[in-house]
Motif scaffolding. Structure first.
Motif, PDB file in Angstrom:
ATOM      1  N   ASP A   1       0.831  -1.207   0.000  1.00  9.89           N
ATOM      2  CA  ASP A   1       0.000   0.000   0.000  1.00  9.89           C
ATOM      3  C   ASP A   1       0.865   1.255   0.000  1.00  9.89           C
ATOM      4  N   GLU A   2       1.924   1.257   0.814  1.00  2.75           N
ATOM      5  CA  GLU A   2       2.835   2.405   0.872  1.00  2.75           C
ATOM      6  C   GLU A   2       3.529   2.598  -0.473  1.00  2.75           C
ATOM      7  N   TYR A   3       3.963   1.516  -1.083  1.00  2.00           N
ATOM      8  CA  TYR A   3       4.609   1.591  -2.393  1.00  2.00           C
ATOM      9  C   TYR A   3       3.650   2.179  -3.432  1.00  2.00           C
ATOM     10  N   ASP A   4       2.413   1.658  -3.462  1.00  2.00           N
ATOM     11  CA  ASP A   4       1.419   2.150  -4.418  1.00  2.00           C
ATOM     12  C   ASP A   4       1.151   3.639  -4.218  1.00  2.00           C
ATOM     13  N   ALA A   5       1.065   4.073  -2.960  1.00  2.00           N
ATOM     14  CA  ALA A   5       0.805   5.486  -2.671  1.00  2.00           C
ATOM     15  C   ALA A   5       1.958   6.354  -3.162  1.00  2.00           C
ATOM     16  N   ARG A   6       3.176   5.927  -2.924  1.00  2.00           N
ATOM     17  CA  ARG A   6       4.340   6.707  -3.356  1.00  2.00           C
ATOM     18  C   ARG A   6       4.438   6.767  -4.874  1.00  2.00           C
ATOM     19  N   VAL A   7       4.209   5.640  -5.538  1.00  2.00           N
ATOM     20  CA  VAL A   7       4.250   5.626  -7.008  1.00  2.00           C
ATOM     21  C   VAL A   7       3.160   6.550  -7.564  1.00  2.00           C
ATOM     22  N   GLY A   8       1.989   6.522  -6.953  1.00  2.00           N
ATOM     23  CA  GLY A   8       0.908   7.403  -7.378  1.00  2.00           C
ATOM     24  C   GLY A   8       1.263   8.869  -7.200  1.00  2.00           C
ATOM     25  N   GLU A   9       1.889   9.197  -6.076  1.00  5.04           N
ATOM     26  CA  GLU A   9       2.307  10.582  -5.832  1.00  5.04           C
ATOM     27  C   GLU A   9       3.336  11.025  -6.868  1.00  5.04           C
ATOM     28  N   LEU A  10       4.294  10.157  -7.159  1.00  2.41           N
ATOM     29  CA  LEU A  10       5.309  10.494  -8.158  1.00  2.41           C
ATOM     30  C   LEU A  10       4.688  10.684  -9.538  1.00  2.41           C
ATOM     31  N   ALA A  11       3.753   9.820  -9.899  1.00  2.00           N
ATOM     32  CA  ALA A  11       3.087   9.948 -11.198  1.00  2.00           C
ATOM     33  C   ALA A  11       2.288  11.247 -11.274  1.00  2.00           C
ATOM     34  N   TYR A  12       1.631  11.602 -10.174  1.00  2.01           N
ATOM     35  CA  TYR A  12       0.846  12.847 -10.160  1.00  2.01           C
ATOM     36  C   TYR A  12       1.768  14.061 -10.269  1.00  2.01           C
ATOM     37  N   GLU A  13       2.905  14.020  -9.577  1.00  4.28           N
ATOM     38  CA  GLU A  13       3.878  15.118  -9.681  1.00  4.28           C
ATOM     39  C   GLU A  13       4.395  15.249 -11.117  1.00  4.28           C
ATOM     40  N   GLU A  14       4.655  14.115 -11.752  1.00  5.58           N
ATOM     41  CA  GLU A  14       5.107  14.130 -13.145  1.00  5.58           C
ATOM     42  C   GLU A  14       4.025  14.720 -14.045  1.00  5.58           C
ATOM     43  N   TYR A  15       2.784  14.360 -13.803  1.00  2.00           N
ATOM     44  CA  TYR A  15       1.652  14.892 -14.563  1.00  2.00           C
ATOM     45  C   TYR A  15       1.569  16.415 -14.397  1.00  2.00           C
ATOM     46  N   LEU A  16       1.703  16.891 -13.155  1.00  2.00           N
ATOM     47  CA  LEU A  16       1.648  18.334 -12.918  1.00  2.00           C
ATOM     48  C   LEU A  16       2.816  19.050 -13.587  1.00  2.00           C
ATOM     49  N   ASP A  17       4.003  18.438 -13.557  1.00  2.00           N
ATOM     50  CA  ASP A  17       5.160  19.017 -14.243  1.00  2.00           C
ATOM     51  C   ASP A  17       4.914  19.095 -15.741  1.00  2.00           C
ATOM     52  N   ASP A  18       4.341  18.035 -16.302  1.00  2.00           N
ATOM     53  CA  ASP A  18       4.022  18.036 -17.730  1.00  2.00           C
ATOM     54  C   ASP A  18       3.056  19.168 -18.068  1.00  2.00           C
TER      55      ASP A  18
END
Length: 79
Positions: free
Chosen positions: A41-58
């Motif tokens: 669950d912690e891994y999934d949450a962190r990966v999701g946060e990183l993907a969202y940050e990448e999306y916002l950067d894009d």
């Protein structure tokens, strides 16, 4: 199978034993499954946060997200 030793208080041990009994599994199985579930669950949450940050950067860099239809067409998938 490797063994991992875990030091806990007597109160924690009693609680975990009670939970194992409640769930109908061994203490070892309870600790293993609950630990792995929490870590996943912690891994999934962190990966999701990183993907969202990448999306916002894009978005900040002027990149627009693709629609499902655009992505399917690019990959040659028929919807």
């Amino acid at each position: 199978m490797p063994t991992i030793t875990l030091k806990v208080s007597e109160a924690d041990k009693n609680f975990m034993k009670a939970m194992a009994k409640f769930e109908g599994v061994s203490l070892s199985e309870l600790i293993r499954t609950k630990t792995l579930e929490a870590l996943e669950d912690e891994y999934d949450a962190r990966v999701g946060e990183l993907a969202y940050e990448e999306y916002l950067d894009d978005l900040a860099n002027g990149l627009e997200p693709m629609t499902l239809e655009e992505m399917a067409e690019e990959l040659g998938i028929e919807l």
